[in-house]
Write a protein that holds these residues in place. Structure first.
Motif, PDB file in Angstrom:
ATOM      1  N   LEU A  41       0.814  -1.360  -0.029  1.00 44.90           N
ATOM      2  CA  LEU A  41      -0.085   0.111  -0.022  1.00 44.90           C
ATOM      3  C   LEU A  41       0.923   1.189   0.001  1.00 44.90           C
ATOM      4  O   LEU A  41       1.593   1.497   0.910  1.00 44.90           O
ATOM      5  CB  LEU A  41      -1.030   0.131   1.207  1.00 44.90           C
ATOM      6  CG  LEU A  41      -1.974   0.960   1.446  1.00 44.90           C
ATOM      7  CD1 LEU A  41      -2.681   1.192   0.257  1.00 44.90           C
ATOM      8  CD2 LEU A  41      -2.601   1.094   2.621  1.00 44.90           C
ATOM      9  N   THR A  42       0.880   1.913  -0.996  1.00 41.08           N
ATOM     10  CA  THR A  42       1.841   3.141  -1.230  1.00 41.08           C
ATOM     11  C   THR A  42       1.087   4.452  -1.239  1.00 41.08           C
ATOM     12  O   THR A  42       1.797   5.549  -1.214  1.00 41.08           O
ATOM     13  CB  THR A  42       2.661   2.947  -2.618  1.00 41.08           C
ATOM     14  OG1 THR A  42       1.812   2.789  -3.622  1.00 41.08           O
ATOM     15  CG2 THR A  42       3.506   1.779  -2.301  1.00 41.08           C
ATOM     16  N   THR A 130      -4.437   6.879   9.692  1.00 37.87           N
ATOM     17  CA  THR A 130      -3.233   7.563   8.746  1.00 37.87           C
ATOM     18  C   THR A 130      -2.302   8.223   9.768  1.00 37.87           C
ATOM     19  O   THR A 130      -1.110   8.035   9.169  1.00 37.87           O
ATOM     20  CB  THR A 130      -4.040   8.859   7.786  1.00 37.87           C
ATOM     21  OG1 THR A 130      -5.031   8.047   7.033  1.00 37.87           O
ATOM     22  CG2 THR A 130      -3.113   9.538   7.276  1.00 37.87           C
ATOM     23  N   LEU A 171       1.001   1.375   5.726  1.00 41.54           N
ATOM     24  CA  LEU A 171       1.247   2.091   4.509  1.00 41.54           C
ATOM     25  C   LEU A 171       2.709   2.304   4.415  1.00 41.54           C
ATOM     26  O   LEU A 171       3.561   2.493   5.319  1.00 41.54           O
ATOM     27  CB  LEU A 171       0.919   3.488   4.764  1.00 41.54           C
ATOM     28  CG  LEU A 171       1.022   4.660   3.385  1.00 41.54           C
ATOM     29  CD1 LEU A 171       0.467   4.324   2.288  1.00 41.54           C
ATOM     30  CD2 LEU A 171       0.657   5.980   4.096  1.00 41.54           C
ATOM     31  N   SER A 173       5.479   4.458   3.079  1.00 42.83           N
ATOM     32  CA  SER A 173       5.800   5.956   2.572  1.00 42.83           C
ATOM     33  C   SER A 173       7.627   5.839   2.499  1.00 42.83           C
ATOM     34  O   SER A 173       8.173   5.800   3.393  1.00 42.83           O
ATOM     35  CB  SER A 173       5.671   6.733   3.485  1.00 42.83           C
ATOM     36  OG  SER A 173       5.691   7.996   3.304  1.00 42.83           O
ATOM     37  N   SER A 177       7.831   1.413   6.108  1.00 39.69           N
ATOM     38  CA  SER A 177       6.703   1.227   6.806  1.00 39.69           C
ATOM     39  C   SER A 177       6.885   1.117   8.293  1.00 39.69           C
ATOM     40  O   SER A 177       8.028   0.477   8.486  1.00 39.69           O
ATOM     41  CB  SER A 177       5.782   0.239   6.320  1.00 39.69           C
ATOM     42  OG  SER A 177       6.139  -0.979   6.603  1.00 39.69           O
TER      43      SER A 177
END
Length: 199
Positions: A41-42, A130, A171, A173, A177
């Motif tokens: 998941l990017t 998030t 996520l 990033s 992660s």
């Protein structure tokens, strides 16, 4: 009724009751098991106008544990959900799965944007997730049409129960992660029945 007649009657009734159960236990194939083995998941950004931008990849395997059953996957649709909102779907390549076999179902790639409507509580959860860098309510559903061959007997095509893969996805990033993804077993009812049979 004589004692002998009673015994015969009782035996017949018992066999009528037990034989179907024995038949099912012996001849029904075991359910196929599905696992999500890897996720990537990017991007997972929700804007103020309720548009979700996403880039999400999922690897799924199917395990056929049966030594007498071949499964023919004729249609596989992977549907991505977040907090009760479906936001993307992709068709995976049909294939045939042999006996006692673990097969890779092709990487499901979900990329693009979609409008979703989160409730107030769900929106608050989105912002918490998030900040944490991990999304707890991502789900992949597998909607399939299959047939199978047991020994020399081949079934007609049917729609097995929906397979649900509830995931906790970190996520990624800048290539990193805060946590790793754990192999996740999907939930499904008995695979070799038609979910539409009662309609």
């Amino acid at each position: 009724m004589s004692w002998r007649s009673y015994c015969i009657c009782f035996t017949i009734c018992t066999l009528i009751t037990i034989l179907p159960v024995i038949f099912i236990e012996i001849f029904s194939p075991s359910s196929v098991n599905f696992h999500v083995t890897e996720t990537l998941l990017t991007q997972f950004n929700l804007t103020n106008n309720n548009t979700l931008y996403f880039n999400f990849k999922v690897n799924i395997t199917a395990r056929n544990p049966n030594k007498n059953t071949i499964v023919y996957y004729r249609r596989i649709t992977a549907i991505a959900w977040y907090k009760d909102n479906d936001f993307a779907y992709v068709s995976l390549t049909p294939f045939d799965q042999g006996k006692k076999n673990t097969s890779f179902l092709q990487t499901a790639v979900f990329e693009g944007s979609s409008v979703i409507k989160l409730k107030h509580r769900q929106l608050a959860e989105y912002y918490i997730e998030t900040r944490a860098g991990v999304y707890n309510d991502l789900t992949i559903d597998l909607d399939m049409r299959v047939r199978y061959k047991y020994g020399s007997i081949k079934s007609t095509r049917f729609n097995p129960p929906i397979v649900q893969c509830r995931l906790r996805v970190p996520l990624i990033s800048n290539g990193t992660s805060i946590s790793s993804f754990n192999d996740t077993k999907c939930s499904n009812s008995y695979f070799f029945v038609d979910r539409d049979a009662g309609d």
